[in-house]
Enzyme design. Structure first.
Site, PDB file in Angstrom:
ATOM      1  N   HIS A  71     -16.174 -23.511 -10.482  1.00 52.25           N
ATOM      2  CA  HIS A  71     -15.599 -24.422  -9.489  1.00 52.25           C
ATOM      3  C   HIS A  71     -16.544 -25.578  -9.166  1.00 52.25           C
ATOM      4  O   HIS A  71     -16.112 -26.660  -8.800  1.00 52.25           O
ATOM      5  CB  HIS A  71     -15.224 -23.659  -8.213  1.00 52.25           C
ATOM      6  CG  HIS A  71     -13.915 -22.933  -8.331  1.00 52.25           C
ATOM      7  ND1 HIS A  71     -13.059 -22.746  -7.266  1.00 52.25           N
ATOM      8  CD2 HIS A  71     -13.307 -22.361  -9.397  1.00 52.25           C
ATOM      9  CE1 HIS A  71     -11.985 -22.083  -7.673  1.00 52.25           C
ATOM     10  NE2 HIS A  71     -12.117 -21.825  -8.956  1.00 52.25           N
ATOM     11  N   ASP A 258     -16.099  -6.930 -20.149  1.00 45.96           N
ATOM     12  CA  ASP A 258     -15.813  -6.534 -21.532  1.00 45.96           C
ATOM     13  C   ASP A 258     -14.591  -7.303 -22.030  1.00 45.96           C
ATOM     14  O   ASP A 258     -14.082  -8.178 -21.324  1.00 45.96           O
ATOM     15  CB  ASP A 258     -15.574  -5.012 -21.598  1.00 45.96           C
ATOM     16  CG  ASP A 258     -14.423  -4.573 -20.683  1.00 45.96           C
ATOM     17  OD1 ASP A 258     -13.608  -5.437 -20.279  1.00 45.96           O
ATOM     18  OD2 ASP A 258     -14.334  -3.374 -20.377  1.00 45.96           O
TER      19      ASP A 258
END
Ligand code: HEM
Ligand SMILES: *[C@@H]1O[C@H](CO)[C@@H](O)[C@H](O)[C@H]1NC(C)=O
Ligand SMILES: *[C@@H]1O[C@H](CO)[C@@H](O)[C@H](O)[C@H]1NC(C)=O
Length: 332
Positions: A71, A258
């Site tokens: 952001h 993952d």
């Protein structure tokens, strides 16, 4: 001077400027990993230890800190503009479009900054703290590591409109999201790899409700969402109310970094519309999702590369901007 000592001189000169020669060229200047080696040799270890404490207290913080760097970089470059609170002529980016107004972790950045100010005052920028914290968070959650180029300086202004316009919304189309990435110099490979961040962290009901009830204004749920998964989501994300209820972005391995996020997408169990469009609206993107779902190492390698690339977006370098003493406000 003998030719031998000239050679030695040349070698030493090259070594002295090595960081500059091998810096990451950006559209703002030049960043390099050794930036604080002399001015604040403990910078990296201090950032890491504060992040580790915060993540030990609350695992979700790894996700929140990773998101802050994104952001920050998408609004006027990686310049810590995101961290400024409203004051004087500054309007904070923290109140941008309510759908995104869920950025958090600012107290952790404050804690890192005050630890650094004690050891090397007025030296390490808030923008570099965000880049280091994003890397450390990823590693702590089980993801890949990478070397973080540094030397970013902090802005003296914020951009609320930039925050509203540049950061993709969860209900944007694939094309709109890709366009917003391209405006930052990132491509489809970066988009798919970086979206893999949604392998950790949470989303509020309000960010995906549209998919559950009224995807295209015809009072029908999103057809590309697995129907039993949708039914489960509806139990805690009702038609109205419960806006702030939290859901895992990756419901299978919610705190582990993952490639399970990509596996979810292939079985139509991506939580956000912006996640699922990566497989439903672009063949090129779907092929990348399949590659990362099949090969965790490939995902990790590309994620690390794309994070460095994102971290290079228009930094303030040299004498531009400043080194803030507090991340929430510009120096007086
Ligand atoms: C591709 C476009 C993207 C969209 C539309 C998007 C949208 C969102 C939304 C809607 C949320 C949940 C907000 C809430 O309701 O509280 C979220 C969370 C998150 N996003 Fe993204 N995002 C995008 C890309 C990225 C990128 C590039 C990164 C990092 C490199 C990232 C990292 C995260 C993380 C880690 C969270 C969880 C934060 C937490 O639990 O506090 N996202 N994103
Ligand atoms: C996306 O969500 C915003 C905010 O809820 C809404 O105003 C807009 O109409 C939505 N866009 C689409 C394409 O559905
Ligand atoms: C669905 O969305 C459309 C367009 O935004 C709106 O006119 C309609 O009232 C909504 N339907 C329901 C059941 O909320």
């Amino acid at each position: 001077m003998s030719s031998k000592s000239i050679n030695l001189f040349v070698i030493l000169a090259v070594l002295a400027f090595a960081p500059l020669c091998f810096c990451h060229k950006t559209n703002g200047g030049c960043l390099y990993p050794q930036f604080y080696d002399r001015s604040c040799p403990r910078a990296k270890e201090i950032v890491k230890s504060v992040v580790a404490k915060a993540v030990a207290r609350e695992p979700r913080m790894a996700a929140s800190l990773l998101r802050l760097h994104f952001h920050d970089c998408f609004v006027k470059g990686c310049d810590a503009s995101l961290l400024l609170d409203s004051s004087g002529s500054i309007v904070t980016e923290k109140i941008s479009n309510p759908k995104r107004n869920s950025a958090r972790g600012f107290e952790v950045i404050d804690a890192i900054k005050s630890a650094l100010e004690k050891v090397c005052p007025h030296t390490v920028s808030c923008a570099d703290i965000l880049a280091l914290a994003a890397r450390d968070s990823t590693v702590l959650a089980g993801g890949p590591s990478w070397v973080v180029p540094m030397g970013r300086r902090d802005s003296r202004s914020a951009s609320l409109s930039g925050s509203n316009n540049n950061i993709p919304a969860p209900n944007n189309t694939f094309q709109t999201i890709l366009t917003k990435f391209k405006q930052q110099g990132l491509d489809i490979v970066d988009l798919v790899a970086l979206s893999g961040s949604h392998t950790i962290g949470n989303s509020r009901c309000v960010s995906f409700r549209q998919r559950l009830y009224n995807q295209s204004g015809n009072s029908q749920p999103d057809r590309t969402l697995d129907q039993s998964y949708a039914a489960r989501l509806r139990t805690r994300c009702p038609r109205s109310g419960g806006d702030q209820n939290l859901f895992f972005l990756d419901f299978v391995t919610p705190t582990k970094f993952d490639n399970n996020y990509f596996k979810n997408l292939l079985s139509f169990k991506g939580l956000l519309n912006s996640d699922e469009v990566l497989v439903t609206q672009s063949k090129a993107s779907r092929e990348l999702v399949k590659k990362y779902a099949a090969n965790n190492n490939l995902f990790f390698e590309q994620f690390a590369k794309s994070m460095v690339k994102m971290g290079n977006i228009s930094p303030l370098t040299g004498s531009r901007g400043e080194i803030r003493k507090q991340c929430r406000k510009i120096n007086s």
